[in-house]
Design a protein around this motif. Structure first.
Motif, PDB file in Angstrom:
ATOM      1  N   ILE A   1      22.183  30.975  66.346  1.00 15.20           N
ATOM      2  CA  ILE A   1      20.971  31.772  66.539  1.00 15.20           C
ATOM      3  C   ILE A   1      19.787  30.999  65.944  1.00 15.20           C
ATOM      4  N   THR A   2      19.045  30.317  66.802  1.00 16.68           N
ATOM      5  CA  THR A   2      17.981  29.430  66.331  1.00 16.68           C
ATOM      6  C   THR A   2      16.580  29.923  66.681  1.00 16.68           C
ATOM      7  N   THR A   3      16.454  30.995  67.471  1.00 18.53           N
ATOM      8  CA  THR A   3      15.130  31.483  67.847  1.00 18.53           C
ATOM      9  C   THR A   3      15.034  32.988  67.624  1.00 18.53           C
ATOM     10  N   THR A   4      13.814  33.465  67.570  1.00 15.63           N
ATOM     11  CA  THR A   4      13.564  34.898  67.407  1.00 15.63           C
ATOM     12  C   THR A   4      14.181  35.689  68.551  1.00 15.63           C
ATOM     13  N   ASP A   5      14.009  35.207  69.758  1.00 14.93           N
ATOM     14  CA  ASP A   5      14.527  35.931  70.919  1.00 14.93           C
ATOM     15  C   ASP A   5      16.046  36.039  70.868  1.00 14.93           C
ATOM     16  N   MET A   6      16.715  34.978  70.439  1.00  8.75           N
ATOM     17  CA  MET A   6      18.177  35.018  70.310  1.00  8.75           C
ATOM     18  C   MET A   6      18.598  36.028  69.245  1.00  8.75           C
ATOM     19  N   ALA A   7      17.872  36.054  68.122  1.00  6.06           N
ATOM     20  CA  ALA A   7      18.211  36.986  67.047  1.00  6.06           C
ATOM     21  C   ALA A   7      18.025  38.428  67.486  1.00  6.06           C
ATOM     22  N   LEU A   8      16.954  38.702  68.211  1.00 11.18           N
ATOM     23  CA  LEU A   8      16.713  40.071  68.677  1.00 11.18           C
ATOM     24  C   LEU A   8      17.752  40.493  69.705  1.00 11.18           C
ATOM     25  N   LYS A   9      18.172  39.559  70.569  1.00  7.92           N
ATOM     26  CA  LYS A   9      19.226  39.872  71.536  1.00  7.92           C
ATOM     27  C   LYS A   9      20.535  40.162  70.817  1.00  7.92           C
ATOM     28  N   TYR A  10      20.855  39.366  69.798  1.00  7.66           N
ATOM     29  CA  TYR A  10      22.073  39.575  69.024  1.00  7.66           C
ATOM     30  C   TYR A  10      22.030  40.925  68.315  1.00  7.66           C
ATOM     31  N   LYS A  11      20.879  41.257  67.732  1.00  7.33           N
ATOM     32  CA  LYS A  11      20.744  42.558  67.067  1.00  7.33           C
ATOM     33  C   LYS A  11      20.959  43.694  68.063  1.00  7.33           C
ATOM     34  N   SER A  12      20.412  43.559  69.260  1.00  8.09           N
ATOM     35  CA  SER A  12      20.599  44.580  70.293  1.00  8.09           C
ATOM     36  C   SER A  12      22.069  44.728  70.655  1.00  8.09           C
ATOM     37  N   ASP A  13      22.779  43.616  70.742  1.00  7.05           N
ATOM     38  CA  ASP A  13      24.217  43.659  71.043  1.00  7.05           C
ATOM     39  C   ASP A  13      24.983  44.407  69.951  1.00  7.05           C
ATOM     40  N   LEU A  14      24.638  44.136  68.696  1.00  5.29           N
ATOM     41  CA  LEU A  14      25.321  44.799  67.586  1.00  5.29           C
ATOM     42  C   LEU A  14      25.009  46.290  67.562  1.00  5.29           C
ATOM     43  N   GLU A  15      23.764  46.639  67.809  1.00  9.85           N
ATOM     44  CA  GLU A  15      23.380  48.058  67.820  1.00  9.85           C
ATOM     45  C   GLU A  15      24.056  48.801  68.959  1.00  9.85           C
ATOM     46  N   ALA A  16      24.353  48.121  70.050  1.00 12.43           N
ATOM     47  CA  ALA A  16      25.070  48.759  71.153  1.00 12.43           C
ATOM     48  C   ALA A  16      26.518  49.069  70.759  1.00 12.43           C
ATOM     49  N   ILE A  17      27.066  48.290  69.834  1.00 10.09           N
ATOM     50  CA  ILE A  17      28.438  48.521  69.367  1.00 10.09           C
ATOM     51  C   ILE A  17      28.464  49.634  68.327  1.00 10.09           C
TER      52      ILE A  17
ATOM     53  N   GLU B   1      24.689  52.935  64.002  1.00 11.86           N
ATOM     54  CA  GLU B   1      24.505  53.618  62.721  1.00 11.86           C
ATOM     55  C   GLU B   1      24.304  52.659  61.558  1.00 11.86           C
ATOM     56  N   VAL B   2      24.492  51.366  61.780  1.00  4.04           N
ATOM     57  CA  VAL B   2      24.329  50.362  60.728  1.00  4.04           C
ATOM     58  C   VAL B   2      22.960  49.709  60.866  1.00  4.04           C
ATOM     59  N   GLU B   3      22.305  49.424  59.743  1.00  9.15           N
ATOM     60  CA  GLU B   3      21.057  48.664  59.751  1.00  9.15           C
ATOM     61  C   GLU B   3      21.403  47.185  59.694  1.00  9.15           C
ATOM     62  N   TYR B   4      21.048  46.447  60.729  1.00  6.87           N
ATOM     63  CA  TYR B   4      21.355  45.022  60.814  1.00  6.87           C
ATOM     64  C   TYR B   4      20.120  44.206  60.457  1.00  6.87           C
ATOM     65  N   LEU B   5      20.220  43.390  59.415  1.00  6.09           N
ATOM     66  CA  LEU B   5      19.163  42.457  59.059  1.00  6.09           C
ATOM     67  C   LEU B   5      19.542  41.091  59.613  1.00  6.09           C
ATOM     68  N   MET B   6      18.646  40.521  60.417  1.00  6.84           N
ATOM     69  CA  MET B   6      18.990  39.333  61.185  1.00  6.84           C
ATOM     70  C   MET B   6      18.426  38.062  60.547  1.00  6.84           C
ATOM     71  N   THR B   7      19.105  36.948  60.839  1.00  3.68           N
ATOM     72  CA  THR B   7      18.741  35.646  60.289  1.00  3.68           C
ATOM     73  C   THR B   7      18.716  34.596  61.393  1.00  3.68           C
ATOM     74  N   LEU B   8      17.995  33.516  61.116  1.00  3.62           N
ATOM     75  CA  LEU B   8      17.991  32.343  61.979  1.00  3.62           C
ATOM     76  C   LEU B   8      18.786  31.217  61.326  1.00  3.62           C
ATOM     77  N   TYR B   9      19.254  30.308  62.154  1.00  6.86           N
ATOM     78  CA  TYR B   9      20.031  29.141  61.724  1.00  6.86           C
ATOM     79  C   TYR B   9      19.055  27.979  61.538  1.00  6.86           C
ATOM     80  N   LEU B  10      19.022  27.411  60.336  1.00  8.58           N
ATOM     81  CA  LEU B  10      18.107  26.305  60.073  1.00  8.58           C
ATOM     82  C   LEU B  10      18.529  25.085  60.887  1.00  8.58           C
ATOM     83  N   SER B  11      17.615  24.623  61.735  1.00  5.88           N
ATOM     84  CA  SER B  11      17.916  23.512  62.644  1.00  5.88           C
ATOM     85  C   SER B  11      16.627  22.749  62.919  1.00  5.88           C
ATOM     86  N   PRO B  12      16.728  21.538  63.453  1.00  2.00           N
ATOM     87  CA  PRO B  12      15.516  20.746  63.720  1.00  2.00           C
ATOM     88  C   PRO B  12      14.549  21.424  64.679  1.00  2.00           C
TER      89      PRO B  12
END
Length: 352
Positions: free
Chosen positions: A50-66, A69-80
């Protein structure tokens, strides 16, 4: 007659968890709440990471669909590819942190970093907007590097000068040294200012070197160390130090990759604790006289450091009973399987 003891933890929060992707994510994401937690700080080392904001938001949406009831705090992967502009975009979108993985030290870290200086502009932007830098604090084992005697046994201690260097360069940047395993790491964080915190896993409060040497289910990165190192982790929790808090580093793997190694492929690194996490932490803290620190360690300290108070109080009640229950051997569903830490062993505590 059954003697029962109860205690309540307000809004438990796990500040380091791996929720994977695909069918495995569908199986393990509900285990966050099953294990007693209502907040999950989610690691970004997927394939691809997960290297971009859009990827993180998509991942958060996937988790919330599962499990919404959980609050998911998202992170990015440090990369060039990560830029100060992307940091500002991520912060505005509610992304909380950036996770640094040294190249090749753990699961899905092949795209990790080799030097921190090129990322100083990114760190400056993070300091400006208030994002957190999460450090996997190890140096890769490599006889050809500037640290030729580094192995998995001293990789964490060898990394610690970088912690001090980054803290000195960016004193207002919140930094978390993840999953500490050594007395040296505890001392290093204590020596830093209020902007440096540290997560401790449940399994590192139990395991030492002898427990994972030859036992793949206890093998993780960073590896568990000596009895004195484990004592240091326990003591800092007993003391109630406010900058040390729970980050489970719960890391699920399919049993076939976790239990088996080959001449060319090691077993997967990771210990899976999510479905039993709060009862497990209660049992471990009780074993070394720190049960009164359970709420601070498993909720309050981390929430204060991250400035994430519970929006709505969600207390979780635990019961200790003489009617012990065995931990499930295999969790299965959605076409995936996982095995938890201490599978088949008895837990004294359960969520009521």
């Amino acid at each position: 007659m059954t003697d029962t003891v109860t205690l309540t933890v307000d809004s438990p929060a796990d500040f380091h968890v791996h929720l994977r992707q695909g069918n495995l994510s569908k199986l393990v994401t509900p285990h966050v709440r099953q294990g007693g937690f209502v907040l999950a700080y989610v690691m970004p080392n997927l394939k691809p990471p997960i290297t971009t904001t859009d990827m993180a938001l998509k991942y958060k949406s996937d988790l919330e669909a599962i499990d919404p009831e959980v609050e998911y705090l998202m992170t990015l992967y440090l990369s060039p590819e990560l830029t100060p502009e992307e940091i500002r975009k991520a912060s505005a979108a509610g992304i909380v942190g950036v996770k640094s993985y040294p190249r090749g030290v753990t699961t899905n870290s092949d795209g990790g970093i080799e030097s921190y200086e090129p990322y100083y502009p990114v760190f400056a932007a993070m300091q400006e907007v208030g994002m957190v830098l999460n450090l996997h604090g190890e140096v890769p084992s490599n006889p050809d590097t500037a640290c030729p005697n580094t192995t998995i046994l001293n990789a964490e201690q060898t990394f610690l000068p970088w912690l001090h260097r980054l803290h000195a360069a960016f004193p207002r940047l919140k930094i978390v040294l993840e999953h500490a395993t050594t007395r040296a790491a505890v001392d290093a964080v204590k020596a830093c200012g209020e902007t440096v915190g540290c997560t401790i896993t449940a399994h590192h409060l139990e395991l030492v070197v002898d427990d994972w040497a030859g036992q793949s289910w206890h093998f993780c990165k960073p590896v568990a160390k000596t009895y004195d190192d484990r004592k240091a982790l326990r003591e800092i929790i007993q003391q109630g130090h406010p900058r040390f808090f729970l980050g489970s580093d719960s890391a699920p793997h399919p049993p076939e990759s976790k239990s088996v190694s080959t001449p060319s492929q090691p077993c997967a690194a990771g210990v899976y604790t999510s479905p039993i996490l709060l009862p497990l932490v209660a049992q471990l803290l009780s074993s070394f006289g720190a049960l009164e620190q359970l709420e601070a360690f498993a909720s309050g300290n981390g929430r204060k450091f991250y400035e994430r108070p519970a929006k709505i109080s969600k207390p979780v009640t635990l019961q200790k009973t003489t009617e012990h229950s065995a931990i499930t051997e295999v969790y299965e569903g959605s076409g995936a399987k996982v095995t938890a830490f201490w599978a088949g062993k008895a837990l004294d505590w359960r969520i009521s």
